[in-house]
Design a protein around this motif. Structure first.
Motif, mmCIF file in Angstrom:
data_model
loop_
_atom_site.group_PDB
_atom_site.id
_atom_site.type_symbol
_atom_site.label_atom_id
_atom_site.label_comp_id
_atom_site.label_asym_id
_atom_site.label_seq_id
_atom_site.Cartn_x
_atom_site.Cartn_y
_atom_site.Cartn_z
ATOM 1 N N THR A 28 0.809 -1.216 0.000
ATOM 2 C CA THR A 28 0.000 0.000 0.000
ATOM 3 C C THR A 28 0.846 1.271 0.000
ATOM 4 O O THR A 28 0.311 2.356 -0.244
ATOM 5 N N VAL A 29 2.149 1.162 0.268
ATOM 6 C CA VAL A 29 3.027 2.323 0.196
ATOM 7 C C VAL A 29 3.045 2.887 -1.218
ATOM 8 O O VAL A 29 3.196 4.094 -1.417
ATOM 9 N N SER A 30 2.874 2.035 -2.202
ATOM 10 C CA SER A 30 2.883 2.446 -3.601
ATOM 11 C C SER A 30 1.475 2.678 -4.145
ATOM 12 O O SER A 30 1.286 2.754 -5.359
ATOM 13 N N SER A 31 0.500 2.807 -3.278
ATOM 14 C CA SER A 31 -0.862 3.070 -3.715
ATOM 15 C C SER A 31 -0.987 4.477 -4.288
ATOM 16 O O SER A 31 -0.129 5.333 -4.082
ATOM 17 N N TYR A 32 -2.063 4.728 -5.005
ATOM 18 C CA TYR A 32 -2.262 6.017 -5.650
ATOM 19 C C TYR A 32 -2.818 7.056 -4.685
ATOM 20 O O TYR A 32 -2.452 8.233 -4.744
ATOM 21 N N ALA A 33 -3.703 6.630 -3.794
ATOM 22 C CA ALA A 33 -4.352 7.573 -2.896
ATOM 23 C C ALA A 33 -4.745 6.907 -1.588
ATOM 24 O O ALA A 33 -4.869 5.688 -1.500
ATOM 25 N N MET A 34 -4.938 7.736 -0.568
ATOM 26 C CA MET A 34 -5.430 7.282 0.722
ATOM 27 C C MET A 34 -6.702 8.051 1.037
ATOM 28 O O MET A 34 -6.798 9.245 0.735
ATOM 29 N N GLY A 35 -7.658 7.371 1.631
ATOM 30 C CA GLY A 35 -8.907 8.035 1.933
ATOM 31 C C GLY A 35 -9.590 7.491 3.168
ATOM 32 O O GLY A 35 -9.163 6.495 3.748
ATOM 33 N N TRP A 36 -10.636 8.199 3.579
ATOM 34 C CA TRP A 36 -11.459 7.776 4.705
ATOM 35 C C TRP A 36 -12.910 7.621 4.286
ATOM 36 O O TRP A 36 -13.431 8.419 3.492
#
Length: 126
Positions: A28-36
């Protein structure tokens, strides 16, 4: 892996503030975005906010615009959700999630998020 870390959720009064932190690790470090996202009793899970790792572009649900701020620290692989002017209707279980890609006009769609954290209860009550 996506994991909510301290300071987490809890019980606060209307008008108070709270900050949620979410750390990414592994793939997940290389994921595109983080959200809630959040889910209240009797309701469907709804989008709250998201941010892209690369440009820092932000996306918000209309219900939280002007009150919530999402940010990220790329060096720490951590995203933050600063929640101000909390209302009783903000009460819900909040989930952190990572998206490998986003479609449409931005990172609003739950279907774009594939890795999910454990969730934390946020209760706003007097």
């Amino acid at each position: 892996q996506v994991q909510l870390v301290e300071p987490g959720g809890g019980l606060v009064q209307p008008g108070d503030s709270l900050r949620l932190s979410c750390a990414a690790s592994g793939r997940t470090v290389s994921s595109y975005a983080m959200g809630w996202f959040r889910q209240a009793p009797g309701k469907e899970r709804e989008f709250v906010a998201a941010i892209t790792w690369s440009s820092g572009a932000t996306y918000y649900a209309n219900s939280v615009k002007g009150r919530f701020t999402i940010s990220r620290n790329n060096a720490r692989n951590t995203a933050y959700l600063q929640m101000n002017s909390l209302k009783p209707e903000d009460t819900a279980v909040y989930y952190c999630a990572a998206a490998s890609w986003c479609s449409g006009y931005g990172c609003y769609d739950v279907r774009d998020f594939s890795s999910w954290g454990q969730g934390t209860q946020v209760t706003v009550s007097s």
